[in-house]
Design a protein around this motif. Structure first.
Motif, PDB file in Angstrom:
ATOM      1  N   VAL A  38      60.418   8.950  12.619  1.00 29.61           N
ATOM      2  CA  VAL A  38      61.866   8.877  12.771  1.00 29.61           C
ATOM      3  C   VAL A  38      62.327   7.522  12.279  1.00 29.61           C
ATOM      4  N   SER A  39      63.549   7.465  11.739  1.00 29.38           N
ATOM      5  CA  SER A  39      64.076   6.214  11.209  1.00 29.38           C
ATOM      6  C   SER A  39      65.581   6.183  11.380  1.00 29.38           C
ATOM      7  N   ILE A  40      66.110   4.982  11.668  1.00 29.88           N
ATOM      8  CA  ILE A  40      67.559   4.805  11.665  1.00 29.88           C
ATOM      9  C   ILE A  40      67.988   4.044  10.415  1.00 29.88           C
ATOM     10  N   GLU A  41      67.025   3.757   9.546  1.00 24.66           N
ATOM     11  CA  GLU A  41      67.295   3.019   8.319  1.00 24.66           C
ATOM     12  C   GLU A  41      67.190   3.889   7.074  1.00 24.66           C
ATOM     13  N   GLY A  42      67.080   5.211   7.276  1.00 22.87           N
ATOM     14  CA  GLY A  42      67.049   6.113   6.139  1.00 22.87           C
ATOM     15  C   GLY A  42      65.706   6.258   5.469  1.00 22.87           C
ATOM     16  N   VAL A  96      59.483   4.357  12.124  1.00 20.74           N
ATOM     17  CA  VAL A  96      58.864   3.697  10.968  1.00 20.74           C
ATOM     18  C   VAL A  96      59.773   2.642  10.343  1.00 20.74           C
ATOM     19  N   ASP A  97      60.580   1.984  11.192  1.00 15.84           N
ATOM     20  CA  ASP A  97      61.503   0.971  10.677  1.00 15.84           C
ATOM     21  C   ASP A  97      60.933  -0.439  10.731  1.00 15.84           C
ATOM     22  N   ASP A  98      59.675  -0.603  11.147  1.00 15.07           N
ATOM     23  CA  ASP A  98      59.027  -1.917  11.034  1.00 15.07           C
ATOM     24  C   ASP A  98      57.605  -1.709  10.537  1.00 15.07           C
ATOM     25  N   ASP A  99      56.970  -2.796  10.177  1.00 11.58           N
ATOM     26  CA  ASP A  99      55.635  -2.704   9.597  1.00 11.58           C
ATOM     27  C   ASP A  99      54.648  -2.054  10.553  1.00 11.58           C
ATOM     28  N   ALA A 100      54.755  -2.375  11.836  1.00 12.19           N
ATOM     29  CA  ALA A 100      53.821  -1.820  12.810  1.00 12.19           C
ATOM     30  C   ALA A 100      53.968  -0.306  12.910  1.00 12.19           C
ATOM     31  N   GLY A 101      55.202   0.180  12.899  1.00 12.37           N
ATOM     32  CA  GLY A 101      55.423   1.613  12.958  1.00 12.37           C
ATOM     33  C   GLY A 101      54.869   2.321  11.731  1.00 12.37           C
ATOM     34  N   ARG A 102      55.091   1.724  10.557  1.00 10.30           N
ATOM     35  CA  ARG A 102      54.562   2.342   9.339  1.00 10.30           C
ATOM     36  C   ARG A 102      53.036   2.327   9.339  1.00 10.30           C
ATOM     37  N   ARG A 103      52.461   1.241   9.852  1.00 14.85           N
ATOM     38  CA  ARG A 103      51.003   1.184   9.942  1.00 14.85           C
ATOM     39  C   ARG A 103      50.483   2.250  10.893  1.00 14.85           C
ATOM     40  N   LEU A 104      51.122   2.379  12.052  1.00 15.13           N
ATOM     41  CA  LEU A 104      50.686   3.365  13.036  1.00 15.13           C
ATOM     42  C   LEU A 104      50.814   4.779  12.475  1.00 15.13           C
ATOM     43  N   ALA A 105      51.913   5.053  11.780  1.00 14.80           N
ATOM     44  CA  ALA A 105      52.085   6.375  11.188  1.00 14.80           C
ATOM     45  C   ALA A 105      51.020   6.652  10.141  1.00 14.80           C
ATOM     46  N   GLY A 106      50.603   5.601   9.420  1.00 11.73           N
ATOM     47  CA  GLY A 106      49.537   5.771   8.453  1.00 11.73           C
ATOM     48  C   GLY A 106      48.210   6.106   9.105  1.00 11.73           C
ATOM     49  N   LEU A 107      47.996   5.574  10.306  1.00 14.07           N
ATOM     50  CA  LEU A 107      46.771   5.861  11.042  1.00 14.07           C
ATOM     51  C   LEU A 107      46.803   7.249  11.681  1.00 14.07           C
ATOM     52  N   ARG A 108      47.988   7.777  11.908  1.00 12.50           N
ATOM     53  CA  ARG A 108      48.163   9.063  12.581  1.00 12.50           C
ATOM     54  C   ARG A 108      48.968   9.997  11.679  1.00 12.50           C
ATOM     55  N   PRO A 109      48.353  10.546  10.628  1.00  9.56           N
ATOM     56  CA  PRO A 109      49.094  11.327   9.633  1.00  9.56           C
ATOM     57  C   PRO A 109      49.738  12.599  10.165  1.00  9.56           C
ATOM     58  N   ASP A 110      49.312  13.073  11.328  1.00 11.63           N
ATOM     59  CA  ASP A 110      49.940  14.259  11.906  1.00 11.63           C
ATOM     60  C   ASP A 110      51.129  13.925  12.801  1.00 11.63           C
TER      61      ASP A 110
END
Length: 308
Positions: free
Chosen positions: A284-288, A266-280
């Motif tokens: 993981v992040s290397i940026e805290g 979830v360290d870029d916008d696409a990852g955060r968007r995808l995680a939002g679409l797949r709540p289960d």
């Protein structure tokens, strides 16, 4: 698809098992009911390269960017093909062979399921981990495969650089076999044949890179993924996808429910968007950034404090 496209069969030559023969009747739910007298036609392999046909193969004659695979159906027949799978455009050309011809509107859409069934559903016998994203697929795949091998598992790796197996014998010894990859993710017949070969050679877990092309073109059709991982999304392959939105949607296809577990960076916008679409999905992040499994991203808004 050309008659010698090396992406249609795993390398080296001979690394494709001849499955226990099914019949066209056994594949009727995928290919349509066979014509009278053709139901017992035996199918023991699948390929979409006429030059690599073996006796008993179903030859998939697919439409291509420059030519249609049906043009090479006669060559496939001469090499021992048992039947042809094509689309309505290729029907008349394929009929010249005299072989049974199965016609579906979109052969690519069923080819993975067909190969999976012919080769004995190998991904059900293995733990298959798929990794997608613009950058980091290869590195992540190598790290995961190395960790699994260090844990004593027989492993397989399918990716951009090479395809390899670390098979485990009953006495615990390991044998490494590797050969260069033709493309990041093989075509569906090659992939299922390769998984079947791995399953029969002491491999229990396979880590594979899954490209956006593979997802759109059905190359991983029929594969049961135990887990899927997403690394990131950059500007790449826009000649194929057209724009970033289409590229994102292609990558997101690996997270459409076909994978048992999902892990998203979830360290870029696409990852955060995808995680939002797949709540289960796990994150993981290397940026805290907040992570966990499962969690909802983004988190629900915090209520504003009341005025005293």
């Amino acid at each position: 698809m050309t008659p010698t496209d090396a992406g249609s069969a795993p390398r080296p030559p001979g690394n494709r098992p001849q499955a226990s023969a099914l019949t066209l009747a056994d594949l009727a739910d995928l290919l349509g009911a066979p014509a009278a007298g053709e139901a017992t036609t035996a199918i023991s392999g699948v390929t979409l390269a006429s030059a690599e046909v073996r006796a008993g193969d179903l030859y998939a004659a697919l439409p291509g960017a420059r030519t249609h695979g049906a043009r090479f159906a006669s060559d496939a027949a001469a090499r021992g093909a048992a039947a042809v799978l094509t689309d309505p455009t290729g029907l008349e050309t394929a009929r010249v062979t005299g072989l049974p011809v199965c016609v579906v509107d979109d052969p690519r859409a069923v080819l993975g399921e067909v190969a999976d069934r012919v080769y004995g559903a190998p991904s059900r016998q293995l733990t298959v981990i798929g990794i997608t994203g613009t950058n980091g697929k290869t590195t992540t795949a190598y790290l995961v495969e190395a960790g699994l091998a260090a844990a004593g598992l027989g492993t397989g790796l399918i990716g951009t650089v090479q395809t390899r197996t670390r098979s485990r014998a009953a006495d615990g010894s390991s044998t490494l076999t590797a050969f260069p990859s033709v493309r990041t993710t093989p075509e569906a017949p090659a992939l299922h044949a390769l998984l079947a070969t791995m399953a029969g050679s002491g491999v229990s877990t396979v880590v594979m890179e899954v490209s956006s092309h593979a997802l759109v073109l059905g190359r991983v059709g029929g594969v049961r993924f135990a887990a899927a991982g997403f690394t990131n999304l950059g500007r790449d392959h826009l000649d194929f996808h057209g724009d970033l939105e289409d590229y994102f949607r292609a990558k997101a296809m690996l997270f459409d429910g076909r994978s048992g577990r999902e892990l998203v960076t979830v360290d870029d916008d696409a990852g955060r968007r995808l995680a939002g679409l797949r709540p289960d999905a796990g994150t993981v992040s290397i940026e805290g950034r907040p992570t966990g499994w499962p969690r909802v991203w983004p988190p629900p808004p915090t209520a504003a404090p009341r005025s005293p």
